[in-house]
Write a protein that holds these residues in place. Sequence first.
Motif: not given
Length: 313
Positions: A215-239
């Motif tokens: 599909g078009s890039p816009q259509k495929l991105i819309q298929s995610l069902g969301a407009n934004h991405v939040i990425e984060f990492s956690v420390g070893d103490s969170s295992d």
Amino acid sequence: MTLAIDCQNLVKTYPGKPPVEAVRGIDFQVKVGECFGVLGPNGAGKTTTIEILEGLLPATSGTASILGMDWRANASKIRERIGVSLQETQLSDRLTVGETLRLFRSFYSSGITPDEAMRRVSLEAKENSWIKTLSGGQKQRLAVATALVGDPELIFLDEPTTGLDPTSRRQLWEIIESFKAQNRTVMLTTHYMEEAERLCDRVAVFDAGKIIAEGSPQKLIQSLGANHVIEFSVGDSSDGKSVDWIERLPSVSQVQVDEDNIRITADYLHEVLPGLVAGLEREKISLTGLSTREATLEDVFVNLTGKHLSDGT
């Protein structure tokens, strides 16, 4: 004619014990005048598919029509009407830019002049320069010029900007956009999501010999069902600590966990971030990094295949 490429149930199997199914029955069409992108990790079947379309490999079964013709019956006619630029075009170091283009022009019964080909890729000043003296970006532009000199209706570009600096990459983008503006057709393979989003009218995502999304890039991105991405990492103490509660936060569409890195797709950042920070504090999960951005084709690819396009696996 409205289709530049028409693939129907295309299959390529290499003999062996067991046989290797590189392409496993794919169907797609490319319209005249559009730029069609092919995305996929190494081993996904995209290179095999392109080589069948370029006439370099025979298909095991299925059909691949190029500009309304079949390679088995019209090979010479097809070659006169297409251009091909490989990822690493090996040109003679002892020829000049002008000599190289005059050589390639001699392969076609008609086409543009070598001077015009140089002008289109902005290499006029390098006409008398040897190939070995060119920069990487200049060599890539020359490779595209060798594909343009026959004045093709359809051009295949295999990762044309790999390894180039940002300035050289954008110069090639402008060349491709200029070619497409003449109602010519481009088939492009790339590992750069920004490139696919800017240049391609439609893209096909390959994985394990099949097309898993198109599909078009816009259509495929819309298929995610969301407009934004939040990425984060956690420390070893969170295992070992659960993050299932993140899925229940307002606006969250999907949560993906990769070892210590977590990716959230969401509609509205302001609805997610307060609850996310409060939840991490409540669960005593240490946060070591966080970023937010708009969703991209890379996120679509990760969502579909479970890996990044740049992984090469």
